[in-house]
Design a protein around this motif. Sequence first.
Motif, PDB file in Angstrom:
ATOM      1  N   LEU A 160      13.781  16.012   9.088  1.00 16.08           N
ATOM      2  CA  LEU A 160      14.080  16.820  10.276  1.00 16.08           C
ATOM      3  C   LEU A 160      12.823  17.532  10.789  1.00 16.08           C
ATOM      4  N   ALA A 161      12.035  18.054   9.867  1.00 19.84           N
ATOM      5  CA  ALA A 161      10.789  18.725  10.264  1.00 19.84           C
ATOM      6  C   ALA A 161       9.859  17.758  10.982  1.00 19.84           C
ATOM      7  N   ALA A 162       9.802  16.517  10.492  1.00 21.15           N
ATOM      8  CA  ALA A 162       8.954  15.516  11.139  1.00 21.15           C
ATOM      9  C   ALA A 162       9.481  15.169  12.519  1.00 21.15           C
ATOM     10  N   ALA A 163      10.792  14.966  12.624  1.00 26.36           N
ATOM     11  CA  ALA A 163      11.392  14.591  13.905  1.00 26.36           C
ATOM     12  C   ALA A 163      11.248  15.698  14.947  1.00 26.36           C
ATOM     13  N   LEU A 164      11.388  16.938  14.498  1.00 25.92           N
ATOM     14  CA  LEU A 164      11.320  18.091  15.409  1.00 25.92           C
ATOM     15  C   LEU A 164       9.904  18.593  15.617  1.00 25.92           C
ATOM     16  N   LYS A 165       8.948  17.992  14.899  1.00 23.88           N
ATOM     17  CA  LYS A 165       7.550  18.458  14.931  1.00 23.88           C
ATOM     18  C   LYS A 165       7.471  19.942  14.584  1.00 23.88           C
ATOM     19  N   ALA A 166       8.151  20.313  13.506  1.00 25.72           N
ATOM     20  CA  ALA A 166       8.191  21.703  13.062  1.00 25.72           C
ATOM     21  C   ALA A 166       6.825  22.156  12.579  1.00 25.72           C
ATOM     22  N   ASP A 167       6.587  23.456  12.657  1.00 25.44           N
ATOM     23  CA  ASP A 167       5.320  24.018  12.200  1.00 25.44           C
ATOM     24  C   ASP A 167       5.235  24.042  10.678  1.00 25.44           C
ATOM     25  N   GLU A 168       6.391  24.140  10.022  1.00 25.06           N
ATOM     26  CA  GLU A 168       6.393  24.167   8.561  1.00 25.06           C
ATOM     27  C   GLU A 168       7.779  23.834   8.050  1.00 25.06           C
ATOM     28  N   CYS A 169       7.818  23.189   6.895  1.00 28.19           N
ATOM     29  CA  CYS A 169       9.078  22.924   6.197  1.00 28.19           C
ATOM     30  C   CYS A 169       9.047  23.724   4.911  1.00 28.19           C
ATOM     31  N   GLN A 170       9.983  24.634   4.763  1.00 29.40           N
ATOM     32  CA  GLN A 170      10.014  25.529   3.607  1.00 29.40           C
ATOM     33  C   GLN A 170      11.134  25.104   2.660  1.00 29.40           C
ATOM     34  N   ILE A 171      10.762  24.820   1.413  1.00 28.47           N
ATOM     35  CA  ILE A 171      11.729  24.419   0.390  1.00 28.47           C
ATOM     36  C   ILE A 171      11.967  25.611  -0.526  1.00 28.47           C
ATOM     37  N   TYR A 172      13.158  26.197  -0.436  1.00 25.14           N
ATOM     38  CA  TYR A 172      13.498  27.352  -1.267  1.00 25.14           C
ATOM     39  C   TYR A 172      14.200  26.866  -2.531  1.00 25.14           C
ATOM     40  N   THR A 173      13.738  27.372  -3.665  1.00 25.69           N
ATOM     41  CA  THR A 173      14.262  26.901  -4.944  1.00 25.69           C
ATOM     42  C   THR A 173      14.269  28.052  -5.939  1.00 25.69           C
ATOM     43  N   ASP A 174      14.433  27.722  -7.224  1.00 26.69           N
ATOM     44  CA  ASP A 174      14.519  28.785  -8.238  1.00 26.69           C
ATOM     45  C   ASP A 174      13.182  29.072  -8.894  1.00 26.69           C
ATOM     46  N   VAL A 175      12.091  28.542  -8.339  1.00 30.20           N
ATOM     47  CA  VAL A 175      10.737  28.893  -8.785  1.00 30.20           C
ATOM     48  C   VAL A 175       9.942  29.354  -7.570  1.00 30.20           C
ATOM     49  N   ASP A 176       8.884  30.115  -7.818  1.00 27.13           N
ATOM     50  CA  ASP A 176       8.152  30.716  -6.700  1.00 27.13           C
ATOM     51  C   ASP A 176       6.947  29.894  -6.266  1.00 27.13           C
ATOM     52  N   GLY A 177       6.917  28.618  -6.635  1.00 31.14           N
ATOM     53  CA  GLY A 177       5.825  27.760  -6.203  1.00 31.14           C
ATOM     54  C   GLY A 177       5.546  26.665  -7.214  1.00 31.14           C
ATOM     55  N   VAL A 178       4.453  25.961  -6.980  1.00 32.37           N
ATOM     56  CA  VAL A 178       4.014  24.902  -7.875  1.00 32.37           C
ATOM     57  C   VAL A 178       2.979  25.489  -8.830  1.00 32.37           C
ATOM     58  N   TYR A 179       3.143  25.214 -10.113  1.00 30.04           N
ATOM     59  CA  TYR A 179       2.263  25.799 -11.132  1.00 30.04           C
ATOM     60  C   TYR A 179       1.303  24.754 -11.696  1.00 30.04           C
ATOM     61  N   THR A 180       0.239  25.251 -12.308  1.00 29.39           N
ATOM     62  CA  THR A 180      -0.749  24.361 -12.920  1.00 29.39           C
ATOM     63  C   THR A 180      -0.135  23.509 -14.021  1.00 29.39           C
ATOM     64  N   THR A 181       0.927  23.992 -14.630  1.00 28.05           N
ATOM     65  CA  THR A 181       1.758  23.209 -15.547  1.00 28.05           C
ATOM     66  C   THR A 181       3.039  23.998 -15.762  1.00 28.05           C
ATOM     67  N   ASP A 182       3.920  23.497 -16.582  1.00 32.53           N
ATOM     68  CA  ASP A 182       5.199  24.159 -16.814  1.00 32.53           C
ATOM     69  C   ASP A 182       4.977  25.495 -17.529  1.00 32.53           C
ATOM     70  N   PRO A 183       5.345  26.626 -16.897  1.00 30.91           N
ATOM     71  CA  PRO A 183       5.146  27.943 -17.521  1.00 30.91           C
ATOM     72  C   PRO A 183       5.913  28.107 -18.823  1.00 30.91           C
ATOM     73  N   ARG A 184       6.920  27.274 -19.046  1.00 27.09           N
ATOM     74  CA  ARG A 184       7.676  27.356 -20.301  1.00 27.09           C
ATOM     75  C   ARG A 184       6.888  26.779 -21.471  1.00 27.09           C
ATOM     76  N   VAL A 185       5.860  25.995 -21.148  1.00 29.56           N
ATOM     77  CA  VAL A 185       5.014  25.403 -22.191  1.00 29.56           C
ATOM     78  C   VAL A 185       3.725  26.191 -22.353  1.00 29.56           C
ATOM     79  N   VAL A 186       3.154  26.658 -21.239  1.00 26.67           N
ATOM     80  CA  VAL A 186       1.889  27.400 -21.271  1.00 26.67           C
ATOM     81  C   VAL A 186       2.095  28.760 -20.618  1.00 26.67           C
ATOM     82  N   ASP A 187       1.953  29.816 -21.411  1.00 24.90           N
ATOM     83  CA  ASP A 187       2.151  31.164 -20.882  1.00 24.90           C
ATOM     84  C   ASP A 187       1.186  31.481 -19.740  1.00 24.90           C
ATOM     85  N   GLY A 188      -0.014  30.918 -19.816  1.00 24.12           N
ATOM     86  CA  GLY A 188      -1.022  31.231 -18.807  1.00 24.12           C
ATOM     87  C   GLY A 188      -0.978  30.346 -17.578  1.00 24.12           C
TER      88      GLY A 188
END
Length: 413
Positions: A160-188
């Motif tokens: 839909l974002a592509a068809a409408l030429k939207a400025d941004e597509c926001q995916i809301y989920t249960d995490v606050d972003g993409v991490y360097t790896t799974d925080p459950r495996v690496v605390d840092g």
Amino acid sequence: MSLIVQKFGGTSVGSIERIEQVAEKVEKFRMDGHSVVVVVSAMSGETNRLIDLAKQIQERPVPRELDVLVSTGEQVTTALLSMALDKRGVKAKSYNGSQVRILTDDAHTKARIREIDDARLHADLDQGYVVVVAGFQGVDENGNITTLGRGGSDTTAVALAAALKADECQIYTDVDGVYTTDPRVVDGARRLDRITFEEMLEMASMGSKVLQIRAVEFAGKYSVPLRVLHSFQEGPGTLITLEDETDMETPTIAGIAFNRDEAKLTVRGVPDMPGVAYRILGPVGEANIEVDVIVQNVGGDGTTDFSFTVGRNDLPRAREVLETTAAEVGAGEVTADSKIAKVSVVGVGMRSHAGVASQMFRALADNGINIQMITTSEIKISVIIEEKYLELAVRALHSSFELDREPRDENAA
């Protein structure tokens, strides 16, 4: 202001209280002057409930009718969210996939989007409506309801974002972003402010479950800026976008991905002759089994050992096929190992930095971790190791590449 497509997953709309919270968030964007299209999934657990009902009737439900059934989950959410917005004085209209006319092929339960008729959406947006669209579904050219497969609401939102030429597509989920790896495996593990489509594709294919792979592919193809955000926490999230010239100065590695769902098959004593790889892998592919890492070792006696990995769930069927094939080509025994895992380092910066492989291999060696197989691409190096060493390997690589540190500003004085 801007046109934004927002997608909220099942946990984000899992109760009336959460639907009300989503409505408040959408209302704020409208008050700031943005035009908004919202794509929603079914309420958490609803799709599984509907599938269970179907299986009480048929062990293998008719795909066409299953699509009709499971598509109702998203329609419930669209109506409830539209009501919650209307209660707040925000004009809203809900649509299912056929009303918007998200045209797909006729592959029921795993359809692919062909085109979207955006005329009705543009008309509603011009009149100040928030448009709420059922994710995960569409309609084929004969008017049959289709669904896009698990996680298909992400793909709906990006399309839909592509068809409408939207400025941004926001995916809301249960995490606050993409991490360097799974925080459950690496605390840092550190949240990334930004990642490229290429890097996100590799991370997703290696086991990161933040976004559906098809959605990232679609966004990259049509250059739709994607942002991953937490449904109920404030924050900038992670922007997924095109690579530009400055990316070459970013850290070498964006993240460490891993996948536990791996199994290895080896056929020994394969005659070393032209076409033997096809004779082994051809029947596996015809059985609709996806092959990943492949290694062929040539011996001095005119034979070779041939190894490859498959998804763990595919192992029994793959072994059955391989044993038949091995007998046909005159090979030796077939062995299987389901206690392996794949670990990958991913980053566009690898294109301009040498020594990534040696640093990766040294970090694993220092921790006594043996590498069984290796595969590479322009922005990824993956290794197959024993599963029991997986978390140790991820922590060692995360530390070795200093992913817990904020990237240095190359332009700083």
